[in-house]
Design a protein around this motif. Structure first.
Motif, PDB file in Angstrom:
ATOM      1  N   PHE A  88       0.830  -1.202   0.000  1.00  0.00           N
ATOM      2  CA  PHE A  88       0.000   0.000   0.000  1.00  0.00           C
ATOM      3  C   PHE A  88       0.866   1.253   0.000  1.00  0.00           C
ATOM      4  CE2 PHE A  88      -2.385  -3.294   2.311  1.00  0.00           C
ATOM      5  CZ  PHE A  88      -3.436  -3.447   1.429  1.00  0.00           C
ATOM      6  N   VAL A  89       1.821   1.298   0.894  1.00  0.00           N
ATOM      7  CA  VAL A  89       2.792   2.388   0.922  1.00  0.00           C
ATOM      8  C   VAL A  89       4.115   1.768   0.518  1.00  0.00           C
ATOM      9  CG1 VAL A  89       3.997   4.056   2.375  1.00  0.00           C
ATOM     10  CG2 VAL A  89       1.560   3.636   2.733  1.00  0.00           C
ATOM     11  N   GLU A  90       4.607   2.198  -0.626  1.00  0.00           N
ATOM     12  CA  GLU A  90       5.821   1.616  -1.193  1.00  0.00           C
ATOM     13  C   GLU A  90       7.022   1.895  -0.295  1.00  0.00           C
ATOM     14  OE1 GLU A  90       7.746  -0.670  -3.989  1.00  0.00           O
ATOM     15  OE2 GLU A  90       5.628  -0.181  -3.998  1.00  0.00           O
ATOM     16  N   TRP A  91       7.832   0.919  -0.100  1.00  0.00           N
ATOM     17  CA  TRP A  91       9.007   1.010   0.758  1.00  0.00           C
ATOM     18  C   TRP A  91      10.173   0.421  -0.013  1.00  0.00           C
ATOM     19  CZ3 TRP A  91       8.446   4.084   4.589  1.00  0.00           C
ATOM     20  CH2 TRP A  91       9.315   4.086   5.684  1.00  0.00           C
ATOM     21  N   PRO A  92      11.320   1.051   0.031  1.00  0.00           N
ATOM     22  CA  PRO A  92      12.450   0.490  -0.723  1.00  0.00           C
ATOM     23  C   PRO A  92      12.757  -0.943  -0.278  1.00  0.00           C
ATOM     24  CG  PRO A  92      13.006   2.644   0.174  1.00  0.00           C
ATOM     25  CD  PRO A  92      11.688   2.243   0.774  1.00  0.00           C
ATOM     26  N   PRO A  93      13.061  -1.830  -1.226  1.00  0.00           N
ATOM     27  CA  PRO A  93      13.408  -3.194  -0.830  1.00  0.00           C
ATOM     28  C   PRO A  93      14.697  -3.197  -0.013  1.00  0.00           C
ATOM     29  CG  PRO A  93      13.921  -2.852  -3.135  1.00  0.00           C
ATOM     30  CD  PRO A  93      13.213  -1.606  -2.658  1.00  0.00           C
ATOM     31  N   HIS A  94      14.801  -4.143   0.872  1.00  0.00           N
ATOM     32  CA  HIS A  94      16.016  -4.296   1.701  1.00  0.00           C
ATOM     33  C   HIS A  94      16.373  -2.971   2.371  1.00  0.00           C
ATOM     34  CE1 HIS A  94      16.392  -8.095  -0.342  1.00  0.00           C
ATOM     35  NE2 HIS A  94      16.437  -7.482  -1.501  1.00  0.00           N
ATOM     36  N   SER A  95      15.437  -2.416   3.135  1.00  0.00           N
ATOM     37  CA  SER A  95      15.654  -1.089   3.712  1.00  0.00           C
ATOM     38  C   SER A  95      15.843  -1.136   5.228  1.00  0.00           C
ATOM     39  CB  SER A  95      14.492  -0.165   3.358  1.00  0.00           C
ATOM     40  OG  SER A  95      13.279  -0.718   3.809  1.00  0.00           O
ATOM     41  N   PRO A  96      16.887  -1.795   5.713  1.00  0.00           N
ATOM     42  CA  PRO A  96      17.092  -1.825   7.166  1.00  0.00           C
ATOM     43  C   PRO A  96      17.371  -0.442   7.742  1.00  0.00           C
ATOM     44  CG  PRO A  96      19.013  -2.681   6.042  1.00  0.00           C
ATOM     45  CD  PRO A  96      17.933  -2.495   5.002  1.00  0.00           C
ATOM     46  N   ASP A  97      17.827   0.483   6.899  1.00  0.00           N
ATOM     47  CA  ASP A  97      18.095   1.834   7.370  1.00  0.00           C
ATOM     48  C   ASP A  97      16.821   2.553   7.805  1.00  0.00           C
ATOM     49  OD1 ASP A  97      20.873   1.689   6.745  1.00  0.00           O
ATOM     50  OD2 ASP A  97      20.400   2.075   4.653  1.00  0.00           O
ATOM     51  N   LEU A  98      15.672   2.099   7.313  1.00  0.00           N
ATOM     52  CA  LEU A  98      14.398   2.763   7.586  1.00  0.00           C
ATOM     53  C   LEU A  98      13.471   1.938   8.466  1.00  0.00           C
ATOM     54  CD1 LEU A  98      13.700   4.110   3.988  1.00  0.00           C
ATOM     55  CD2 LEU A  98      14.698   5.332   5.922  1.00  0.00           C
ATOM     56  N   THR A  99      13.928   0.832   8.954  1.00  0.00           N
ATOM     57  CA  THR A  99      13.102  -0.053   9.752  1.00  0.00           C
ATOM     58  C   THR A  99      13.626  -0.056  11.187  1.00  0.00           C
ATOM     59  OG1 THR A  99      12.764  -1.392   7.778  1.00  0.00           O
ATOM     60  CG2 THR A  99      12.169  -2.393   9.876  1.00  0.00           C
TER      61      THR A  99
END
Length: 165
Positions: free
Chosen positions: A87-98
């Motif tokens: 639903f809300v696009e999130w960059p793949p493999h984004s541990p920096d944002l999780t």
């Protein structure tokens, strides 16, 4: 015989949800059941006005892509799901944002493995104790860090940036 277990945690505002331990291999159906149990416990203690602002974020683990899991997310969180291709696009493999990746995982490992626990039961106890030591102030700082991390992600066009800081 070597046993294994999975640990699930969540963050909501200045609260840590969990840890929830799951013994054995985690399948898509078992993950769905775990999430349903956690959500039921969580929602019972949450005022309705706060429930409306809950967002669910997860990574692109194959367990998250089974159809009944995706259906459950749509029914439960409607358009408030953050995921790659969601639903809300999130960059793949984004541990920096999780937050669970860039903060909680490292915090727990840093505390738990200072002296590796000798048994699985000790490991569980140590994880639970470390989670209990996470303060609202720590989680408030994590929320503030998200804003600068999102800006950095924009600058790097969604590429990982933690190593370059």
């Amino acid at each position: 015989m070597l046993s294994k277990f999975n640990v699930w945690c969540g963050i909501f505002n200045d609260r840590l949800i969990g840890p929830v331990f799951y013994d054995g291999t985690l399948t898509g159906q078992r993950y769905l059941e775990l999430l349903q149990d956690v959500r039921t416990d969580f929602v019972e203690n949450l005022p309705l006005h706060q429930l409306r602002i809950v967002w669910f974020q997860h990574d692109e683990d194959p367990l998250h892509k089974i159809s009944n899991f995706k259906q459950y997310l749509m029914e439960t969180f409607q358009n408030q799901v953050i995921e790659y291709g969601g639903f809300v696009e999130w960059p793949p493999h984004s541990p920096d944002l999780t937050p669970l990746d860039f903060f909680l995982g490292g915090h727990i490992k840093g505390k738990v493995y200072v002296t590796p626990p000798p048994t699985l039961q000790d490991l569980r106890r140590c994880i639970a104790g470390t989670c209990a030591s996470v303060t609202p102030a720590m989680l408030h700082n994590v929320q503030r860090a998200i804003q600068s991390r999102v800006q950095m992600s924009i600058v790097t066009n969604g590429e990982q940036f933690e190593q370059s800081k």
